[in-house]
Scaffold this motif. Sequence first.
Motif, PDB file in Angstrom:
ATOM      1  N   LYS A  50       0.818  -1.213   0.000  1.00 43.23           N
ATOM      2  CA  LYS A  50       0.000   0.000   0.000  1.00 43.23           C
ATOM      3  C   LYS A  50       0.854   1.266   0.000  1.00 43.23           C
ATOM      4  O   LYS A  50       2.012   1.251   0.406  1.00 43.23           O
ATOM      5  CB  LYS A  50      -0.904   0.015   1.247  1.00 43.23           C
ATOM      6  CG  LYS A  50      -1.949  -1.074   1.261  1.00 43.23           C
ATOM      7  CD  LYS A  50      -2.778  -1.037   2.529  1.00 43.23           C
ATOM      8  CE  LYS A  50      -2.053  -1.690   3.694  1.00 43.23           C
ATOM      9  NZ  LYS A  50      -1.873  -3.125   3.517  1.00 43.23           N
ATOM     10  N   SER A 178      -4.658   5.049   3.519  1.00 40.29           N
ATOM     11  CA  SER A 178      -3.857   4.087   2.756  1.00 40.29           C
ATOM     12  C   SER A 178      -4.645   3.651   1.531  1.00 40.29           C
ATOM     13  O   SER A 178      -5.882   3.688   1.526  1.00 40.29           O
ATOM     14  CB  SER A 178      -3.487   2.874   3.615  1.00 40.29           C
ATOM     15  OG  SER A 178      -4.634   2.167   4.037  1.00 40.29           O
ATOM     16  N   ILE A 180      -4.379   0.995  -2.291  1.00 40.79           N
ATOM     17  CA  ILE A 180      -3.680   0.048  -3.150  1.00 40.79           C
ATOM     18  C   ILE A 180      -4.155   0.243  -4.585  1.00 40.79           C
ATOM     19  O   ILE A 180      -5.217   0.788  -4.843  1.00 40.79           O
ATOM     20  CB  ILE A 180      -3.934  -1.418  -2.736  1.00 40.79           C
ATOM     21  CG1 ILE A 180      -5.408  -1.799  -2.926  1.00 40.79           C
ATOM     22  CG2 ILE A 180      -3.506  -1.680  -1.319  1.00 40.79           C
ATOM     23  CD1 ILE A 180      -5.673  -3.269  -2.817  1.00 40.79           C
TER      24      ILE A 180
END
Length: 341
Positions: A50, A178, A180
């Motif tokens: 991440k 965070s 991804i």
Amino acid sequence: MPILNAIVHRIEKNGDAPARLVPAEAPLPQADSLDALLEGLNRAYHGKSKAWGHFPDATESAEGAEEGSKRTSPLPGELADYLAEGRDFTSLTRGIAERLTALLDTHLSVSGDMIVLETRFGDGHFLTLALLHHREGFAVDEHLAVVPARQLNLAQMSLAARIDLTQWRTGDSRQYLSWIRDRGGKALAEGFAALLGAVEGVDATGETRTLLRAFSDYVEKEDLPEEASREKTDALINYASDQASRGEPITLEELSEVLDDQQPRAFFEHIRNADYGLSPEIPPDRKALSQFRRFAGRAGGVSISFDSHLLGSSVEYDENADRLIIKQVPKQLKEQLKGKN
């Protein structure tokens, strides 16, 4: 039940036709299946590499405006409005889904479901969103016949993000956000960060590697026996891996206590005094952790141990000649060897 709100908006994309949003009219009702989905979603998310960061502050926003930055996003304002009860959950998530649909229309050619979950764990308040695709599977119906079944593929997250709303509101952190990006390349990744309004504030891979280097220096400085060195390495990796599994950062003071309960601040003081430039809390990078271990061996009065990442740089192994070459002799050992000349 930790789920406060949950909703699914579908994004359909077929061939060259424009992506189309099929929005939900209302949040999903509470159900045991949602709890199971949350558990699987968290497990899959925590297992991904991440980026970590935050929403831009006033200074960063001004700099972004001067540079024509694409990071300007309505999401922070919409979230603040939602938390102040100025809008409902359906309206909040539909706005995100509309922007995500436009992003996918440019960068992806597959359909997906955008799942958004608002949850509480202890004192933490989180918003998690993920774009999931389907895979063809099988089920057994009430007549015990095998039938085809479409399943959400939790392992295949094109895009996902998690916001620690508690940390964002208290202002105690710059890594409460965070995200991804599992597919699509650089343009999609940058577009998703812009959609979130995210400013990357922590290099998780770099910080984790620096932490491991600091640990190696600490082990060398303390001149620990082989067994003690291995035990501390295992303690470090176990603690960091557990934090990664929970989606929590490595806390330097807590790690120092884990490494030595007799001198709980020894490792923390080593890091502070050597000025490695580490943040008090570090998002663990699983790949960097998995590559870190120590080689050790003892034979004929010779005991050798070193970190695996040194192999090929400071340490070389010539398999044909059965010879180990140490390029950077530890200072303490060097002084002892000089005294024997």
